[in-house]
Design a protein around this motif. Structure first.
Motif, PDB file in Angstrom:
ATOM      1  N   ALA A  85      -9.137  -8.942 -98.291  1.00 57.50           N
ATOM      2  CA  ALA A  85      -9.240 -10.407 -98.351  1.00 57.50           C
ATOM      3  C   ALA A  85     -10.546 -10.879 -97.706  1.00 57.50           C
ATOM      4  N   ARG A  86     -10.926 -10.224 -96.626  1.00 52.08           N
ATOM      5  CA  ARG A  86     -12.187 -10.588 -95.967  1.00 52.08           C
ATOM      6  C   ARG A  86     -13.382 -10.293 -96.863  1.00 52.08           C
ATOM      7  N   GLN A  87     -13.367  -9.116 -97.488  1.00 50.13           N
ATOM      8  CA  GLN A  87     -14.481  -8.763 -98.377  1.00 50.13           C
ATOM      9  C   GLN A  87     -14.567  -9.740 -99.550  1.00 50.13           C
ATOM     10  N   ASN A  88     -13.413 -10.101-100.112  1.00 50.04           N
ATOM     11  CA  ASN A  88     -13.409 -11.065-101.222  1.00 50.04           C
ATOM     12  C   ASN A  88     -13.975 -12.408-100.775  1.00 50.04           C
ATOM     13  N   LYS A  89     -13.595 -12.807 -99.558  1.00 54.61           N
ATOM     14  CA  LYS A  89     -14.078 -14.085 -99.029  1.00 54.61           C
ATOM     15  C   LYS A  89     -15.604 -14.053 -98.864  1.00 54.61           C
ATOM     16  N   ILE A  90     -16.112 -12.931 -98.369  1.00 55.14           N
ATOM     17  CA  ILE A  90     -17.557 -12.801 -98.167  1.00 55.14           C
ATOM     18  C   ILE A  90     -18.288 -12.887 -99.513  1.00 55.14           C
ATOM     19  N   THR A  91     -17.744 -12.219-100.507  1.00 50.24           N
ATOM     20  CA  THR A  91     -18.342 -12.278-101.846  1.00 50.24           C
ATOM     21  C   THR A  91     -18.371 -13.718-102.357  1.00 50.24           C
ATOM     22  N   ARG A 106     -23.206  -7.773 -94.441  1.00 53.28           N
ATOM     23  CA  ARG A 106     -22.663  -7.002 -93.323  1.00 53.28           C
ATOM     24  C   ARG A 106     -22.333  -7.903 -92.127  1.00 53.28           C
ATOM     25  N   ASN A 107     -23.234  -8.861 -91.859  1.00 52.76           N
ATOM     26  CA  ASN A 107     -23.055  -9.745 -90.706  1.00 52.76           C
ATOM     27  C   ASN A 107     -21.858 -10.679 -90.845  1.00 52.76           C
ATOM     28  N   LEU A 108     -21.539 -11.046 -92.081  1.00 47.96           N
ATOM     29  CA  LEU A 108     -20.468 -12.033 -92.288  1.00 47.96           C
ATOM     30  C   LEU A 108     -19.074 -11.508 -91.937  1.00 47.96           C
ATOM     31  N   LEU A 109     -18.935 -10.191 -91.832  1.00 47.82           N
ATOM     32  CA  LEU A 109     -17.633  -9.631 -91.464  1.00 47.82           C
ATOM     33  C   LEU A 109     -17.216 -10.125 -90.076  1.00 47.82           C
ATOM     34  N   LEU A 110     -18.156 -10.165 -89.156  1.00 50.06           N
ATOM     35  CA  LEU A 110     -17.854 -10.701 -87.823  1.00 50.06           C
ATOM     36  C   LEU A 110     -17.725 -12.223 -87.905  1.00 50.06           C
ATOM     37  N   THR A 111     -18.624 -12.845 -88.649  1.00 57.91           N
ATOM     38  CA  THR A 111     -18.623 -14.309 -88.765  1.00 57.91           C
ATOM     39  C   THR A 111     -17.262 -14.854 -89.192  1.00 57.91           C
ATOM     40  N   ILE A 112     -16.673 -14.252 -90.229  1.00 61.85           N
ATOM     41  CA  ILE A 112     -15.413 -14.843 -90.705  1.00 61.85           C
ATOM     42  C   ILE A 112     -14.276 -14.635 -89.697  1.00 61.85           C
ATOM     43  N   GLN A 113     -14.361 -13.577 -88.906  1.00 59.65           N
ATOM     44  CA  GLN A 113     -13.347 -13.405 -87.847  1.00 59.65           C
ATOM     45  C   GLN A 113     -13.547 -14.439 -86.742  1.00 59.65           C
ATOM     46  N   LEU A 114     -14.797 -14.724 -86.437  1.00 59.62           N
ATOM     47  CA  LEU A 114     -15.080 -15.755 -85.423  1.00 59.62           C
ATOM     48  C   LEU A 114     -14.633 -17.119 -85.932  1.00 59.62           C
ATOM     49  N   MET A 115     -14.811 -17.350 -87.228  1.00 56.79           N
ATOM     50  CA  MET A 115     -14.391 -18.625 -87.797  1.00 56.79           C
ATOM     51  C   MET A 115     -12.871 -18.757 -87.771  1.00 56.79           C
ATOM     52  N   ARG A 142     -20.503 -23.810 -97.860  1.00 58.66           N
ATOM     53  CA  ARG A 142     -19.432 -22.815 -97.972  1.00 58.66           C
ATOM     54  C   ARG A 142     -18.785 -22.520 -96.620  1.00 58.66           C
ATOM     55  N   LEU A 143     -19.623 -22.411 -95.582  1.00 57.60           N
ATOM     56  CA  LEU A 143     -19.109 -22.050 -94.251  1.00 57.60           C
ATOM     57  C   LEU A 143     -18.564 -23.256 -93.487  1.00 57.60           C
ATOM     58  N   LYS A 144     -19.034 -24.436 -93.856  1.00 57.99           N
ATOM     59  CA  LYS A 144     -18.635 -25.679 -93.185  1.00 57.99           C
ATOM     60  C   LYS A 144     -18.983 -25.683 -91.700  1.00 57.99           C
ATOM     61  N   ILE A 145     -20.074 -25.019 -91.351  1.00 58.30           N
ATOM     62  CA  ILE A 145     -20.611 -25.103 -89.986  1.00 58.30           C
ATOM     63  C   ILE A 145     -22.136 -25.253 -90.114  1.00 58.30           C
ATOM     64  N   PRO A 146     -22.817 -25.770 -89.074  1.00 59.73           N
ATOM     65  CA  PRO A 146     -24.273 -25.848 -89.143  1.00 59.73           C
ATOM     66  C   PRO A 146     -24.892 -24.452 -89.248  1.00 59.73           C
ATOM     67  N   VAL A 147     -25.862 -24.315 -90.142  1.00 61.87           N
ATOM     68  CA  VAL A 147     -26.598 -23.057 -90.270  1.00 61.87           C
ATOM     69  C   VAL A 147     -28.061 -23.376 -89.975  1.00 61.87           C
ATOM     70  N   ILE A 148     -28.581 -22.778 -88.921  1.00 60.82           N
ATOM     71  CA  ILE A 148     -29.931 -23.118 -88.467  1.00 60.82           C
ATOM     72  C   ILE A 148     -30.848 -21.897 -88.554  1.00 60.82           C
ATOM     73  N   VAL A 208     -26.925 -14.244 -86.897  1.00 60.45           N
ATOM     74  CA  VAL A 208     -26.841 -13.268 -87.985  1.00 60.45           C
ATOM     75  C   VAL A 208     -28.240 -12.888 -88.462  1.00 60.45           C
ATOM     76  N   ASP A 209     -28.322 -11.691 -89.008  1.00 63.49           N
ATOM     77  CA  ASP A 209     -29.576 -11.187 -89.554  1.00 63.49           C
ATOM     78  C   ASP A 209     -29.637 -11.615 -91.021  1.00 63.49           C
ATOM     79  N   ALA A 210     -30.590 -12.497 -91.323  1.00 65.26           N
ATOM     80  CA  ALA A 210     -30.690 -13.053 -92.679  1.00 65.26           C
ATOM     81  C   ALA A 210     -30.940 -11.977 -93.728  1.00 65.26           C
ATOM     82  N   SER A 211     -31.489 -10.843 -93.299  1.00 64.04           N
ATOM     83  CA  SER A 211     -31.778  -9.791 -94.270  1.00 64.04           C
ATOM     84  C   SER A 211     -30.574  -8.853 -94.472  1.00 64.04           C
ATOM     85  N   GLN A 212     -29.488  -9.099 -93.718  1.00 64.48           N
ATOM     86  CA  GLN A 212     -28.285  -8.259 -93.827  1.00 64.48           C
ATOM     87  C   GLN A 212     -27.045  -9.146 -93.836  1.00 64.48           C
ATOM     88  N   LEU A 213     -27.095 -10.212 -94.616  1.00 69.62           N
ATOM     89  CA  LEU A 213     -26.046 -11.228 -94.529  1.00 69.62           C
ATOM     90  C   LEU A 213     -24.633 -10.694 -94.776  1.00 69.62           C
TER      91      LEU A 213
END
Ligand code: GDP
Ligand code: K
Ligand code: MG
Length: 277
Positions: free
Chosen positions: A237-243, A93-102, A133-139, A86-91
């Motif tokens: 629901a996804r947008q609320n989760k991202i917030t 927007r990037n999380l929309l894909l992340t939560i689907q992958l999760m 919050r994500l419960k996965i490693p963030v590096i 993910v792009d740290a400067s655009q978190l």
């Protein structure tokens, strides 16, 4: 058996840069079947397995046929873990894909790339909080310079890497539908742990999922009877989760007390090991 990992993320977030930094000399380049998108598979350094560089996408719901590659990969290929860049400067927007992958529910880690860009813009990211919050490693990583790639490589080799456990609960009506749809997937080869993901993507009309699951009368009937805006509610629901995930994670301090290069160094050498999950 050789372990296979894949890199997933939005376009232009540094996936290929990271792929190059993580892999050695061997590389297979071809095309994904049915599309013109390049398929790249490399060998991870230290003999840790294979790495697949997947095409960039903002959402698993494809806009073009080329974008069906990612969903088809998730449904049809065998792999041991996902590296979500993910792009740290655009978190946000990037999380929309992340939560689907999760939701897909495979072992997963996040490579927080472009931390040099976000630091230059004056943003501070609370990586520990994001990880809890994500419960996965963030590096944190700067793929362009290779900073943090060693940590990614070691995380790939960490046998404790576990399946993402995101609990995204939808509207009661949607949950009821999911419960009814999931049993219709029992004949598929795809492991049951991915069936909730499949149901959600089916409700979103993801064409790669519809093609994969084929026709089933019960399932089609359930979809036909829907009398409420199911897609809008899922998106909401996804947008609320991202917030919820981002609350308090990204802040903009007035000034950094330490010089920028030291700030970037301290971000990138941040350790995820021993994370409190
Ligand atoms: P992809 O589309 O996700 O495969 O992204 P690329 O690896 O092609 O990178 C897109 C652009 O971002 C390239 O110009 C890279 O040099 C640049 N880039 C990649 N990682 C970083 C990073 O950590 N920091 C900065 N500043 N630029 C980066
Ligand atoms: K690119
Ligand atoms: Mg690329």
């Amino acid at each position: 058996m050789t372990n296979t990992f894949c890199i997933l993320g939005n376009p232009n977030v540094g996936k290929t840069s990271l792929f190059n930094a993580l892999t050695g000399s061997y590389e297979y380049v071809g095309n994904w079947s049915g599309v013109t998108v390049e398929k790249k598979i490399g060998k991870l350094k230290k003999n840790y397995g294979n790495l697949v560089d997947l095409p960039g996408t903002y959402d698993l719901l494809p806009i073009s046929k080329d974008e069906t590659v990612v969903t088809r990969f998730l449904l049809q290929e065998s792999f041991q873990g996902m590296i979500n860049i993910v792009d740290a400067s655009q978190l946000r927007r990037n999380l929309l894909l992340t939560i689907q992958l999760m939701e897909y529910g495979a072992p997963m880690m996040m490579g927080l790339n472009m931390v040099d860009v976000s630091a230059k813009r004056g943003y501070r990211i609370d990586i520990d909080l994001l990880m809890r919050r994500l419960k996965i490693p963030v590096i944190p990583v700067v793929a362009r310079t290779g900073k943090g790639t060693h940590e990614i490589l070691e995380a790939v080799n960490d046998r404790h890497l576990s399946a993402a456990r995101l609990s995204l609960r939808y509207d009661d009506r949607i949950e009821a539908l999911i419960t009814k749809i999931m049993p219709t997937f029992s004949g598929l080869t795809l492991n049951r742990r991915h069936h909730r993901f499949l149901a959600v993507q089916f409700l979103m009309d993801n064409p790669a999922v519809i093609e994969y699951v084929g026709y089933d009368a019960t399932r089609e009937q359930l979809k036909e009877q829907i009398d409420f805006p199911v897609k809008e509610l899922i998106l909401k629901a996804r947008q609320n989760k991202i917030t919820e995930i981002l609350e308090g994670v990204v802040t903009k301090p007035e000034v950094y007390k330490t010089p920028l290069t030291e700030t970037i160094d301290s971000i990138v050498t941040h350790k995820y090991f021993g994370m409190p999950i």
